[in-house]
Design an enzyme around this catalytic site. Sequence first.
Site, PDB file in Angstrom:
ATOM      1  N   LYS A   1       0.827  -1.201   0.000  1.00 37.61           N
ATOM      2  CA  LYS A   1       0.000   0.000   0.000  1.00 37.61           C
ATOM      3  C   LYS A   1       0.867   1.259   0.000  1.00 37.61           C
ATOM      4  CE  LYS A   1      -1.761   2.012   3.576  1.00 37.61           C
ATOM      5  NZ  LYS A   1      -2.501   2.361   4.801  1.00 37.61           N
TER       6      LYS A   1
ATOM      7  N   ASP B   1      -6.610   1.384   1.079  1.00 36.22           N
ATOM      8  CA  ASP B   1      -6.634   1.508   2.530  1.00 36.22           C
ATOM      9  C   ASP B   1      -7.991   1.022   3.027  1.00 36.22           C
ATOM     10  OD1 ASP B   1      -8.369   3.513   1.785  1.00 36.22           O
ATOM     11  OD2 ASP B   1      -7.462   5.047   3.065  1.00 36.22           O
TER      12      ASP B   1
END
Length: 220
Positions: A120, A138
Amino acid sequence: MSKAAAKAFITALAEANPDAESELVFRNPFELLVSVVLSAQATDKSVNKATKGLFEEAPDPASMAAIGEEGIARHIRTIGLWRAKAHNVNLLCHQLLERHGGQVPSDRASLEALAGVGRKTANVVMNVAFGADTMAVDTHIFRIGNRTGLAPGKTVRQVEDGLVARIPKDMLRPAHHWLILHGRYVCKARAPECWRCPATTWCLYPDKRLAAPAPRKAVA
């Protein structure tokens, strides 16, 4: 959700918030990288508050490595997991100096080899700092992908792959910001404000709240 519906969904978000961008405060790829590492289980607001003093004292990998783990920790005690994050950021700075001449690499493999950097974080840095067509998933984007039918998946990677497959390539990079901010301020976890959503026409969520709750009466 079909590709056509996904495009319409993302277009609606874009028209409602055309200038969406990261809420982290940074001046260069290094500051962005550190900020994203620190943002795990912390709000952007709390990270910005912590990094203001940190970046003033140590604006680059060399100066941050010089103040060391304790120096970094002194600035970030107000955010979650600060001890582990101070350790990782210190190690990350040394790795940047030793492996990349103090520069933040732009490729995924090199980024993910740095301390505290997962997929991420790498996606965010590649997207925001280097203009890559990546999708960082997220908690907000994971929720939207599943709730709306935009890109259902049991894992973060499944949602990421679904979004990359459905969102038109020319919209993929900014869609990262449109989706995060939509999830943060409109399509909230506990009480989605569907009556404010510009994309409700294409959303497949069965329990849409299309009417704003009545204001509470003041207690005399």
